[in-house]
Design a protein around this motif. Sequence first.
Motif, PDB file in Angstrom:
ATOM      1  N   GLY A  76       0.942  -1.084   0.001  1.00 49.09           N
ATOM      2  CA  GLY A  76       0.149  -0.113   0.284  1.00 49.09           C
ATOM      3  C   GLY A  76       1.078   0.869  -0.738  1.00 49.09           C
ATOM      4  N   VAL A 106      -2.662   3.639   3.480  1.00 48.77           N
ATOM      5  CA  VAL A 106      -3.957   3.272   1.831  1.00 48.77           C
ATOM      6  C   VAL A 106      -3.755   1.432   1.445  1.00 48.77           C
ATOM      7  CG1 VAL A 106      -5.229   3.773  -0.161  1.00 48.77           C
ATOM      8  CG2 VAL A 106      -4.621   5.716   1.439  1.00 48.77           C
ATOM      9  N   PRO A 107      -4.350   0.476   1.488  1.00 47.17           N
ATOM     10  CA  PRO A 107      -3.523  -0.429   1.438  1.00 47.17           C
ATOM     11  C   PRO A 107      -3.690  -0.422   0.314  1.00 47.17           C
ATOM     12  CG  PRO A 107      -5.785  -0.628   1.937  1.00 47.17           C
ATOM     13  CD  PRO A 107      -5.693   1.174   2.676  1.00 47.17           C
ATOM     14  N   SER A 108      -2.814  -1.551  -0.617  1.00 43.20           N
ATOM     15  CA  SER A 108      -3.426  -1.934  -1.990  1.00 43.20           C
ATOM     16  C   SER A 108      -4.426  -2.285  -2.442  1.00 43.20           C
ATOM     17  CB  SER A 108      -2.014  -2.170  -2.366  1.00 43.20           C
ATOM     18  OG  SER A 108      -1.808  -3.779  -2.519  1.00 43.20           O
ATOM     19  N   SER A 109      -4.948  -2.740  -4.220  1.00 43.27           N
ATOM     20  CA  SER A 109      -6.277  -3.484  -4.245  1.00 43.27           C
ATOM     21  C   SER A 109      -5.843  -5.111  -3.952  1.00 43.27           C
ATOM     22  CB  SER A 109      -6.306  -3.222  -6.028  1.00 43.27           C
ATOM     23  OG  SER A 109      -4.954  -3.007  -6.084  1.00 43.27           O
ATOM     24  N   LYS A 112      -6.610  -4.991  -0.070  1.00 39.58           N
ATOM     25  CA  LYS A 112      -8.434  -4.366  -0.137  1.00 39.58           C
ATOM     26  C   LYS A 112      -8.416  -6.209  -0.623  1.00 39.58           C
ATOM     27  CE  LYS A 112      -8.340  -0.175  -1.116  1.00 39.58           C
ATOM     28  NZ  LYS A 112      -8.763   1.611  -2.408  1.00 39.58           N
ATOM     29  N   ARG A 114      -7.718  -9.286  -0.526  1.00 42.67           N
ATOM     30  CA  ARG A 114      -7.213 -10.407   1.183  1.00 42.67           C
ATOM     31  C   ARG A 114      -8.798  -9.426   2.053  1.00 42.67           C
ATOM     32  NH1 ARG A 114      -2.335 -12.633   0.998  1.00 42.67           N
ATOM     33  NH2 ARG A 114      -3.432 -13.756   3.389  1.00 42.67           N
ATOM     34  N   LEU A 115      -8.829  -8.480   2.424  1.00 45.46           N
ATOM     35  CA  LEU A 115      -9.210  -7.875   3.712  1.00 45.46           C
ATOM     36  C   LEU A 115     -10.700  -8.085   3.266  1.00 45.46           C
ATOM     37  CD1 LEU A 115      -8.031  -4.477   4.567  1.00 45.46           C
ATOM     38  CD2 LEU A 115      -7.429  -6.368   5.523  1.00 45.46           C
ATOM     39  N   ASP A 116     -11.106  -8.009   1.772  1.00 43.14           N
ATOM     40  CA  ASP A 116     -12.233  -8.829   1.643  1.00 43.14           C
ATOM     41  C   ASP A 116     -12.334  -9.408   2.168  1.00 43.14           C
ATOM     42  OD1 ASP A 116     -12.724  -5.724   1.426  1.00 43.14           O
ATOM     43  OD2 ASP A 116     -12.828  -6.800  -1.395  1.00 43.14           O
TER      44      ASP A 116
END
Length: 123
Positions: A76, A106-109, A112, A114-116
């Motif tokens: 990020g 701000v996390p990278s896509s 994101k 992985r977070l989802d």
Amino acid sequence: MLYTTTQRENPLDRSQKKFYAAPSYTEDVTLRKVAQDISKTCTLTPADISAVLESFLDILPGYLEEGHSIKMGDFGRFRLSFSSLGHELEKDVSATDIKNARILFVPSSELKIRLDSISYSKR
């Protein structure tokens, strides 16, 4: 990830309250623990990893002060943000109006995504 519920007032109408999910954090993970875990996945020692992370913490403020956004690949981006007092006229705005400097991440896509996929359970 565990969560709890918390009741909050509507800031625009304090008579209205709703329940919201809130993260329920466990104990902090230390820099030493992170270094030990990373060392298990590569050829570096925990001491090497700790040294790199400590060095990053030492240089980060300088990059931010110079106005840089620090992109960390698939991890990020770090950048500086702040609040400011407002004025009617542009000429009245000065550096002394800047308050509450903070570092934003701000996390990278990729991160994101992985977070989802995190699953949540009520504590």
